[in-house]
Design a protein around this motif. Structure first.
Motif, PDB file in Angstrom:
ATOM      1  N   MET A   1      36.677  -6.455 -36.603  1.00 20.54           N
ATOM      2  CA  MET A   1      36.103  -6.382 -37.956  1.00 20.54           C
ATOM      3  C   MET A   1      34.752  -5.686 -37.923  1.00 20.54           C
ATOM      4  O   MET A   1      34.163  -5.523 -36.848  1.00 20.54           O
ATOM      5  N   PRO A   2      34.209  -5.279 -39.091  1.00 21.77           N
ATOM      6  CA  PRO A   2      32.887  -4.653 -39.142  1.00 21.77           C
ATOM      7  C   PRO A   2      31.797  -5.629 -38.715  1.00 21.77           C
ATOM      8  O   PRO A   2      31.952  -6.846 -38.796  1.00 21.77           O
ATOM      9  N   TRP A   3      30.668  -5.086 -38.280  1.00 18.49           N
ATOM     10  CA  TRP A   3      29.608  -5.923 -37.737  1.00 18.49           C
ATOM     11  C   TRP A   3      29.005  -6.844 -38.790  1.00 18.49           C
ATOM     12  O   TRP A   3      28.532  -7.945 -38.471  1.00 18.49           O
ATOM     13  N   ARG A   4      29.022  -6.446 -40.068  1.00 21.61           N
ATOM     14  CA  ARG A   4      28.478  -7.313 -41.114  1.00 21.61           C
ATOM     15  C   ARG A   4      29.328  -8.567 -41.289  1.00 21.61           C
ATOM     16  O   ARG A   4      28.799  -9.666 -41.525  1.00 21.61           O
ATOM     17  N   THR A   5      30.637  -8.421 -41.193  1.00 23.95           N
ATOM     18  CA  THR A   5      31.523  -9.589 -41.278  1.00 23.95           C
ATOM     19  C   THR A   5      31.294 -10.513 -40.083  1.00 23.95           C
ATOM     20  O   THR A   5      31.351 -11.744 -40.215  1.00 23.95           O
ATOM     21  N   VAL A   6      31.030  -9.926 -38.929  1.00 29.10           N
ATOM     22  CA  VAL A   6      30.708 -10.718 -37.749  1.00 29.10           C
ATOM     23  C   VAL A   6      29.454 -11.560 -38.008  1.00 29.10           C
ATOM     24  O   VAL A   6      29.411 -12.763 -37.684  1.00 29.10           O
ATOM     25  N   ALA A   7      28.431 -10.951 -38.615  1.00 26.26           N
ATOM     26  CA  ALA A   7      27.187 -11.675 -38.918  1.00 26.26           C
ATOM     27  C   ALA A   7      27.447 -12.817 -39.900  1.00 26.26           C
ATOM     28  O   ALA A   7      26.854 -13.901 -39.778  1.00 26.26           O
ATOM     29  N   LEU A   8      28.329 -12.610 -40.877  1.00 30.93           N
ATOM     30  CA  LEU A   8      28.640 -13.651 -41.854  1.00 30.93           C
ATOM     31  C   LEU A   8      29.326 -14.846 -41.185  1.00 30.93           C
ATOM     32  O   LEU A   8      29.035 -16.008 -41.501  1.00 30.93           O
ATOM     33  N   ILE A   9      30.226 -14.577 -40.241  1.00 31.58           N
ATOM     34  CA  ILE A   9      30.890 -15.668 -39.522  1.00 31.58           C
ATOM     35  C   ILE A   9      29.871 -16.446 -38.686  1.00 31.58           C
ATOM     36  O   ILE A   9      29.889 -17.687 -38.640  1.00 31.58           O
ATOM     37  N   CYS A  10      28.974 -15.727 -38.038  1.00 32.39           N
ATOM     38  CA  CYS A  10      27.950 -16.378 -37.215  1.00 32.39           C
ATOM     39  C   CYS A  10      26.988 -17.219 -38.055  1.00 32.39           C
ATOM     40  O   CYS A  10      26.386 -18.179 -37.543  1.00 32.39           O
ATOM     41  N   PHE A  11      26.842 -16.889 -39.330  1.00 31.91           N
ATOM     42  CA  PHE A  11      25.943 -17.622 -40.223  1.00 31.91           C
ATOM     43  C   PHE A  11      26.352 -19.093 -40.360  1.00 31.91           C
ATOM     44  O   PHE A  11      25.501 -19.974 -40.557  1.00 31.91           O
ATOM     45  N   ALA A  12      27.649 -19.381 -40.223  1.00 31.82           N
ATOM     46  CA  ALA A  12      28.129 -20.757 -40.417  1.00 31.82           C
ATOM     47  C   ALA A  12      27.792 -21.674 -39.250  1.00 31.82           C
ATOM     48  O   ALA A  12      27.685 -22.894 -39.428  1.00 31.82           O
ATOM     49  N   LEU A  13      27.610 -21.111 -38.055  1.00 36.45           N
ATOM     50  CA  LEU A  13      27.428 -21.947 -36.864  1.00 36.45           C
ATOM     51  C   LEU A  13      26.175 -22.817 -36.912  1.00 36.45           C
ATOM     52  O   LEU A  13      26.249 -24.015 -36.583  1.00 36.45           O
ATOM     53  N   PRO A  14      24.987 -22.306 -37.288  1.00 35.49           N
ATOM     54  CA  PRO A  14      23.810 -23.187 -37.322  1.00 35.49           C
ATOM     55  C   PRO A  14      23.964 -24.377 -38.270  1.00 35.49           C
ATOM     56  O   PRO A  14      23.423 -25.456 -38.007  1.00 35.49           O
TER      57      PRO A  14
END
Length: 562
Positions: free
Chosen positions: A175-188
């Motif tokens: 997937m695009p890198w922005r979608t990757v950042a959105l998924i990572c946003f949920a972890l914290p």
């Protein structure tokens, strides 16, 4: 007393430590995501990535890419220094919860970034966040674990870091890198909630005179056991905490200290003492080698580097393979550290890096065109024998594997256990800051070094450094596996020992709550009533001196030489 109630299986003792470590490891997973992030961003914004980022409107030059690949490491030392103000005053648990706020904020900035400077801002916020979290998570791990499980659980923690690296590389291929950042946003967000259900460390609670809370925490961490099971360990922690508050003149005279507690500024004076300087020299050397011999320096630029080597496999897929082997290295560390120890594993890993860099150096000077660099897209060549192009793939993936088998991990392992209690919080924060500062230097200078030395020249550079590091660490690196924090502190407090005196003696006196065989368990049963009496006396007199507890236990505390 019911005899069966005194039996605590090894599984039951270890399980709560594993649970607490697992929850803490969500932050380690986020660290892994941040380690892999510069590789994803540099590849996407220099347009050498996969088809998912072909429509990306933002772009950067190779010189700016060197900043993007290293800027987070520039601000991580600042975060590490700031962690001093939350790790000790607020506690390890609260500090780990708080750092999730800037982590989530940083990922959200990246997701919404509409300019290159917004990407830099998101990277800076994440770098500060990683610096903030490193000290509390490693101190937390060192303070909740028994000596026999500390090394294994630390290796278990590193699996989450490498899993985070592999995950972000894998997501980048899908997937695009922005979608990757959105998924990572949920972890914290998930991490902050999970941390609410694990206890604070007993050592920190005792240092704040919260005796009852400390005992509850210790009972939780040792298998949800009755208080008499952990009574002796609890008294030992109290004694160690009390002694850590003594001034140096009272320690030398072997008398109870009546002086007021040291101020925050006075605690920095402890950093100048040999018992802190000797561990700091070892950790500092390990930090330098982890940043300048491992794969970390080249990782943000690994995709263009692989393309320059004309690898037969797509570069982003090889990067994902490297992330997978990082995880394999961490898993092997988990299984091997208890049998081999930290010292042998480190020597093995740096020897592996030395051989990989040596082979890559010979390959580069033999088959690459003169002056070949990865940042020059206009200069191409074709290998006559395509089979040989698998050599850099194998060397770089194994280089990454050996890096995570010991070189990258060891500074953080020793950081959590090698410093004396009195300076542990400050010294570990400074060491983490040093590691990140060296990480920034190694990544920021990689572009200039490669353009000056070429790809084969960089391999030679790493080969020389890893060879010198192998010799140095063979001489000074001690074995801390299965040594208690008290044994380690006693070793470095002995001024008669130099850096090359690397043998840490295991104390003959062992904690009763950590049996190694049936005899130890039987001994625990025999003395359980005595321990209950001692523990009760402690709580009835918790604001009084611990000297009476020393007498009841019938042994003298061996004071470290200064």
């Amino acid at each position: 007393m019911n005899e069966s109630s005194d039996k605590v299986s090894r599984f039951r003792r270890i399980l709560p430590q594993v649970i607490a470590t697992t929850v803490k490891n969500f932050l380690m997973f986020d660290v892994g995501l941040n380690i892999g992030l510069p590789t994803v961003l540099v590849a996407a914004l220099t347009h050498v990535s996969n088809e998912h980022n072909q429509n990306e409107s933002l772009s950067i030059t190779p010189a700016l890419a060197s900043w993007l690949g290293s800027v987070s490491y520039l601000f991580q030392p600042i975060g590490s220094m700031l962690s001093v103000f939350i790790t000790d005053p607020l506690g390890r648990k609260r500090a780990m919860i708080i750092v999730n706020i800037p982590l989530a904020f940083g990922w959200f900035i990246l997701y919404k970034a509409n300019s290159v400077w917004a990407v830099f801002l998101g990277s800076i916020v994440l770098g500060l966040s990683v610096g903030l979290l490193e000290s509390p998570i490693y101190v937390y791990l060192g303070e909740i674990c028994q000596p026999s499980t500390r090394g294994v659980l630390f290796a278990y923690s590193r699996i989450y870091t490498t899993a985070g690296i592999f995950t972000i590389f894998l997501l980048n291929t899908l997937m695009p890198w922005r979608t990757v950042a959105l998924i990572c946003f949920a972890l914290p967000i998930i991490t902050a909630i999970a941390l609410l259900f694990v206890p604070e460390t007993p050592i920190w609670l005792i240092s704040r005179n919260r005796q009852e809370d400390a005992l509850k925490s210790l009972r939780w961490l040792r298998g949800w056991v009755p208080r008499h099971i952990v009574a002796q360990e609890f008294i030992e922690i109290q004694e160690s905490s009390e002694r850590s508050k003594w001034c140096n003149s009272c320690i030398k005279q072997n008398q109870k200290c009546q002086h007021p507690p040291p101020t925050f500024s006075e605690r920095f004076i402890e950093l100048k003492r040999k018992r802190t300087l000797k561990p700091f020299a070892i950790v500092g050397g390990l930090c330098f080698l982890s940043q300048f011999t491992s794969v970390l320096a080249m990782r943000p630029f690994i995709v263009p580097i692989l393309k320059a080597y004309q690898t037969p496999i797509p570069a982003d897929q090889v990067a994902a393979m490297m992330g997978f082997l990082d995880n394999i290295g961490a898993v092997m560390l988990f299984f091997l550290i208890h049998f081999m120890g930290k010292r042998k594993l480190y020597i093995t890993s740096i020897l592996g890096v030395f051989l990989c860099s040596l082979i890559l150096c010979v390959y580069g000077y033999s088959y690459l065109p003169s002056g070949c660099i990865s940042f020059d897209k206009t200069r191409t060549f074709e290998m006559e024998n395509q089979t040989l192009t698998y050599i850099p793939v194998v060397c770089l993936t194994l280089w990454s594997f050996f890096s995570f088998l010991g070189i990258i991990v060891m500074p953080w392992m020793l950081l959590s256990e090698i410093f004396p209690l009195k300076s542990r919080g400050i010294a570990s924060s400074i060491s983490a800051a040093l590691n990140y500062f060296l990480g920034f230097i190694s990544k920021k200078t990689y572009y200039d070094l490669e353009t000056s030395f070429s790809l084969p020249g960089m391999a030679l550079f790493y080969c020389i450094l890893s060879g010198c590091g192998l010799i140095l660490m063979y001489l000074i690196l001690p074995e801390t596996e299965n040594r208690s924090l008290e044994d380690i502190e006693r070793h470095f407090s002995d001024n008669s020992k130099g850096l090359t005196d690397r043998n840490i003696v295991i104390s003959k006196r062992k904690s009763k709550n950590e049996p190694n065989d049936d005899d130890a368990e039987n001994s625990q049963k025999t003395n359980s009533s005595h321990m209950i009496t001692n523990c009760s006396a402690v709580f009835e007199n918790k604001n009084r001196s611990n000297e009476s507890a020393y007498e009841n236990r019938g042994f003298e505390i061996e004071l470290s030489k200064l």
